[in-house]
Motif scaffolding. Structure first.
Motif, PDB file in Angstrom:
ATOM      1  N   ASP A   1       0.837  -1.194   0.000  1.00 17.90           N
ATOM      2  CA  ASP A   1       0.000   0.000   0.000  1.00 17.90           C
ATOM      3  C   ASP A   1       0.875   1.249   0.000  1.00 17.90           C
ATOM      4  O   ASP A   1       2.083   1.180  -0.216  1.00 17.90           O
ATOM      5  CB  ASP A   1      -0.963  -0.004   1.193  1.00 17.90           C
ATOM      6  N   SER A   2       0.253   2.405   0.209  1.00 20.28           N
ATOM      7  CA  SER A   2       0.982   3.668   0.255  1.00 20.28           C
ATOM      8  C   SER A   2       1.026   4.174   1.692  1.00 20.28           C
ATOM      9  O   SER A   2       0.002   4.189   2.378  1.00 20.28           O
ATOM     10  CB  SER A   2       0.311   4.706  -0.653  1.00 20.28           C
ATOM     11  N   LEU A   3       2.205   4.567   2.109  1.00 24.09           N
ATOM     12  CA  LEU A   3       2.437   4.936   3.500  1.00 24.09           C
ATOM     13  C   LEU A   3       3.258   6.210   3.565  1.00 24.09           C
ATOM     14  O   LEU A   3       4.228   6.370   2.818  1.00 24.09           O
ATOM     15  CB  LEU A   3       3.184   3.799   4.217  1.00 24.09           C
ATOM     16  N   MET A   4       2.870   7.131   4.459  1.00 18.52           N
ATOM     17  CA  MET A   4       3.721   8.258   4.795  1.00 18.52           C
ATOM     18  C   MET A   4       4.147   8.114   6.251  1.00 18.52           C
ATOM     19  O   MET A   4       3.311   8.074   7.148  1.00 18.52           O
ATOM     20  CB  MET A   4       3.009   9.603   4.599  1.00 18.52           C
ATOM     21  N   MET A   5       5.451   7.968   6.454  1.00 21.77           N
ATOM     22  CA  MET A   5       6.012   7.859   7.801  1.00 21.77           C
ATOM     23  C   MET A   5       6.545   9.218   8.216  1.00 21.77           C
ATOM     24  O   MET A   5       7.400   9.797   7.530  1.00 21.77           O
ATOM     25  CB  MET A   5       7.126   6.822   7.832  1.00 21.77           C
ATOM     26  N   ILE A   6       6.049   9.748   9.313  1.00 20.53           N
ATOM     27  CA  ILE A   6       6.464  11.056   9.812  1.00 20.53           C
ATOM     28  C   ILE A   6       7.360  10.859  11.025  1.00 20.53           C
ATOM     29  O   ILE A   6       6.991  10.140  11.964  1.00 20.53           O
ATOM     30  CB  ILE A   6       5.242  11.907  10.206  1.00 20.53           C
ATOM     31  N   TYR A   7       8.524  11.494  11.003  1.00 20.76           N
ATOM     32  CA  TYR A   7       9.456  11.394  12.131  1.00 20.76           C
ATOM     33  C   TYR A   7       9.549  12.733  12.853  1.00 20.76           C
ATOM     34  O   TYR A   7       9.753  13.783  12.225  1.00 20.76           O
ATOM     35  CB  TYR A   7      10.847  10.983  11.643  1.00 20.76           C
ATOM     36  N   ILE A   8       9.406  12.694  14.166  1.00 17.53           N
ATOM     37  CA  ILE A   8       9.572  13.880  15.011  1.00 17.53           C
ATOM     38  C   ILE A   8      10.535  13.508  16.131  1.00 17.53           C
ATOM     39  O   ILE A   8      10.221  12.675  16.979  1.00 17.53           O
ATOM     40  CB  ILE A   8       8.225  14.353  15.602  1.00 17.53           C
TER      41      ILE A   8
ATOM     42  N   ARG B   1      -2.019   5.209   4.496  1.00 25.98           N
ATOM     43  CA  ARG B   1      -1.723   5.246   5.929  1.00 25.98           C
ATOM     44  C   ARG B   1      -0.781   6.402   6.232  1.00 25.98           C
ATOM     45  O   ARG B   1       0.138   6.668   5.463  1.00 25.98           O
ATOM     46  CB  ARG B   1      -1.073   3.941   6.394  1.00 25.98           C
ATOM     47  N   VAL B   2      -1.015   7.049   7.362  1.00 25.77           N
ATOM     48  CA  VAL B   2      -0.099   8.073   7.876  1.00 25.77           C
ATOM     49  C   VAL B   2       0.339   7.595   9.252  1.00 25.77           C
ATOM     50  O   VAL B   2      -0.483   7.426  10.158  1.00 25.77           O
ATOM     51  CB  VAL B   2      -0.766   9.456   7.977  1.00 25.77           C
ATOM     52  N   VAL B   3       1.623   7.333   9.402  1.00 19.52           N
ATOM     53  CA  VAL B   3       2.168   6.779  10.643  1.00 19.52           C
ATOM     54  C   VAL B   3       3.223   7.732  11.179  1.00 19.52           C
ATOM     55  O   VAL B   3       4.057   8.238  10.424  1.00 19.52           O
ATOM     56  CB  VAL B   3       2.779   5.381  10.412  1.00 19.52           C
ATOM     57  N   ALA B   4       3.190   7.990  12.465  1.00 24.41           N
ATOM     58  CA  ALA B   4       4.147   8.902  13.102  1.00 24.41           C
ATOM     59  C   ALA B   4       5.044   8.132  14.052  1.00 24.41           C
ATOM     60  O   ALA B   4       4.620   7.159  14.692  1.00 24.41           O
ATOM     61  CB  ALA B   4       3.407  10.009  13.849  1.00 24.41           C
ATOM     62  N   ILE B   5       6.290   8.552  14.142  1.00 29.78           N
ATOM     63  CA  ILE B   5       7.270   7.863  14.978  1.00 29.78           C
ATOM     64  C   ILE B   5       8.294   8.871  15.477  1.00 29.78           C
ATOM     65  O   ILE B   5       8.438   9.957  14.899  1.00 29.78           O
ATOM     66  CB  ILE B   5       7.972   6.743  14.169  1.00 29.78           C
TER      67      ILE B   5
ATOM     68  N   LEU C   1      -7.246  21.221   8.046  1.00 28.25           N
ATOM     69  CA  LEU C   1      -6.722  21.771   6.793  1.00 28.25           C
ATOM     70  C   LEU C   1      -7.060  20.926   5.567  1.00 28.25           C
ATOM     71  O   LEU C   1      -7.087  21.441   4.448  1.00 28.25           O
ATOM     72  CB  LEU C   1      -5.189  21.893   6.887  1.00 28.25           C
ATOM     73  N   LEU C   2      -7.290  19.629   5.769  1.00 27.79           N
ATOM     74  CA  LEU C   2      -7.500  18.709   4.646  1.00 27.79           C
ATOM     75  C   LEU C   2      -8.980  18.548   4.315  1.00 27.79           C
ATOM     76  O   LEU C   2      -9.824  18.528   5.220  1.00 27.79           O
ATOM     77  CB  LEU C   2      -6.910  17.331   4.981  1.00 27.79           C
ATOM     78  N   PRO C   3      -9.305  18.373   3.032  1.00 32.96           N
ATOM     79  CA  PRO C   3     -10.709  18.151   2.656  1.00 32.96           C
ATOM     80  C   PRO C   3     -11.203  16.768   3.064  1.00 32.96           C
ATOM     81  O   PRO C   3     -12.398  16.571   3.295  1.00 32.96           O
ATOM     82  CB  PRO C   3     -10.698  18.310   1.130  1.00 32.96           C
ATOM     83  N   LYS C   4     -10.299  15.781   3.135  1.00 29.68           N
ATOM     84  CA  LYS C   4     -10.641  14.426   3.551  1.00 29.68           C
ATOM     85  C   LYS C   4      -9.910  14.122   4.859  1.00 29.68           C
ATOM     86  O   LYS C   4      -8.701  14.341   4.963  1.00 29.68           O
ATOM     87  CB  LYS C   4     -10.220  13.408   2.492  1.00 29.68           C
ATOM     88  N   PRO C   5     -10.615  13.614   5.860  1.00 30.90           N
ATOM     89  CA  PRO C   5      -9.962  13.356   7.153  1.00 30.90           C
ATOM     90  C   PRO C   5      -8.925  12.244   7.061  1.00 30.90           C
ATOM     91  O   PRO C   5      -9.060  11.312   6.266  1.00 30.90           O
ATOM     92  CB  PRO C   5     -11.129  12.959   8.062  1.00 30.90           C
ATOM     93  N   VAL C   6      -7.881  12.373   7.869  1.00 28.39           N
ATOM     94  CA  VAL C   6      -6.851  11.332   7.955  1.00 28.39           C
ATOM     95  C   VAL C   6      -6.717  10.886   9.401  1.00 28.39           C
ATOM     96  O   VAL C   6      -7.043  11.641  10.333  1.00 28.39           O
ATOM     97  CB  VAL C   6      -5.478  11.832   7.445  1.00 28.39           C
ATOM     98  N   HIS C   7      -6.235   9.674   9.562  1.00 28.98           N
ATOM     99  CA  HIS C   7      -5.914   9.167  10.898  1.00 28.98           C
ATOM    100  C   HIS C   7      -4.402   9.064  11.011  1.00 28.98           C
ATOM    101  O   HIS C   7      -3.750   8.450  10.162  1.00 28.98           O
ATOM    102  CB  HIS C   7      -6.555   7.807  11.128  1.00 28.98           C
ATOM    103  N   VAL C   8      -3.825   9.683  12.014  1.00 32.57           N
ATOM    104  CA  VAL C   8      -2.386   9.606  12.243  1.00 32.57           C
ATOM    105  C   VAL C   8      -2.138   8.525  13.284  1.00 32.57           C
ATOM    106  O   VAL C   8      -2.487   8.670  14.456  1.00 32.57           O
ATOM    107  CB  VAL C   8      -1.810  10.957  12.722  1.00 32.57           C
TER     108      VAL C   8
END
Length: 354
Positions: free
Chosen positions: A202-209, A291-295, A314-321
């Motif tokens: 699938d398609s995934l965006m991994m966010i690192y903080i 998927r939007v995943v934060a780490i 801010l987004l027109p379609k809701p996302v789950h982080v």
């Protein structure tokens, strides 16, 4: 290999790969292997014999095995065939982890770093650990992977672009391996994204903080690095006429070596989330990941929920982080998976199926 033998040998190699993959999970008898893989016992026996001849498998004794009558032989992966090694550099530590081809951890060490640790010192640490692991394990190094919390430019020769956040970020770890050792070098968030994606296409965006900010993009199961290897570099994205790093610095968020020192105080969240949310919303809206995943050490369930709320405003379609469950395991797990894939590719390309 002649045309008359290419077919049979190729089929034999495919069978050997299936048996090898099976043994990577657990030791087993020939009978069990044949039954579970749906092949005949002679075929399983021949595959085991070839794997043994090539140094990949060995017969083992099982503890508490009944000794009455003929005891069926169990076979396992021969860990002396070689090992994999990952060097993972973060602002806070250098992690050294080695496994065998089955993924069993053989060495796992963590070396704390300070704001005064230099890139040259980290490179020396890496060189010492490469030699130390080889001496401890006594097996060849099949492939290695380096994970660095800094951009890795791929325009021509791979090059680590040191970040201003911590002085050791540009350490030349990949250059410490001996000639002939296959080495993969990548940004830490890319390795984290690959670990999180696993086998899913699938398609995934991994966010690192954490010590800085970054993103890893997996699109249809494949990591997207971009032409120069810098896809997912969030700090240089433009927001409000400046880039994200400068916008956060103006808000006092990049005045410390480690960003999460500021994020530990919830009163700083609005100043962080406003510019960060704008950048992420633009990217998420454009990529539209499944998927939007934060780490990262800067993340808590509360901050993750606050980020989700900011984005959905801010987004027109809701996302789950989603908060990743991999934690500090992510970079090493992804890097070793990459090293294993590289090692196995070389192994089977040169494999001799008699």
């Amino acid at each position: 290999m002649t045309d008359s033998t290419a077919g049979p040998r190729a089929l034999a190699t495919l069978t050997d790969i299936r048996v090898f993959d099976y043994l990577c999970k657990a030791p087993a008898t020939r009978t069990r292997i044949a039954a579970d893989l749906g092949i005949s016992k002679p075929t399983a026996s021949q595959a085991i014999s070839r794997l043994q001849e090539n140094g990949l498998a060995l017969a083992i004794e099982r503890e508490n095995e009944p000794k009455r009558g003929r005891v069926p032989e169990h076979y396992a992966l021969d860990s002396s065939f070689g090992h994999l090694l990952a060097l993972c550099l973060q602002a806070e530590f250098l992690q050294v982890r080695a496994t065998d081809l089955a993924g069993q951890t053989l060495v796992d060490r963590l070396y704390p770093l300070t704001a005064q640790t230099t890139a040259a010192e980290v490179a020396q640490m890496g060189a010492r650990e490469i030699s130390r692991v080889a001496a401890e394990l006594g097996s060849p190094l099949l492939a290695a992977a380096v994970s660095q919390s800094a951009p890795v430019e791929r325009d021509g020769e791979l090059r680590v672009l040191a970040t201003p956040i911590f002085p050791s970020s540009g350490a030349d770890l990949a250059g410490q391996f001996a000639d002939g050792v296959p080495v993969l070098l990548d940004n830490d968030v890319n390795w984290m994204a690959l670990a999180e994606a696993g086998e899913q296409a699938d398609s995934l965006m991994m966010i690192y903080i954490g010590s800085g900010l970054g993103a890893g993009l997996v699109i249809d199961g494949a990591l997207h690095r971009g032409k120069h290897g810098t896809a997912g570099e969030l700090e240089t994205q433009v927001v409000g006429g400046t880039n994200l790093r400068e916008a956060l610095a103006e808000a006092g968020m990049f005045q410390t070596r480690v960003l999460w020192e500021k994020l530990a105080d919830e009163r700083n969240w609005p100043a962080f989330l406003a510019p960060f949310g704008q950048v992420l919303a633009n990217l998420i809206g454009f990529v539209d990941p499944q998927r939007v995943v934060a780490i990262g050490p800067g993340l808590t369930p509360g901050l993750c929920a606050a980020l989700e709320s900011e984005l959905n405003g801010l987004l027109p379609k809701p996302v789950h982080v989603q908060l990743s469950a991999l934690g500090t395991e992510a970079a090493a797990r992804g890097a070793l998976a990459g090293a294993r894939e590289l090692a196995l590719g070389n192994l089977w390309e040169n494999y001799r199926a008699r």
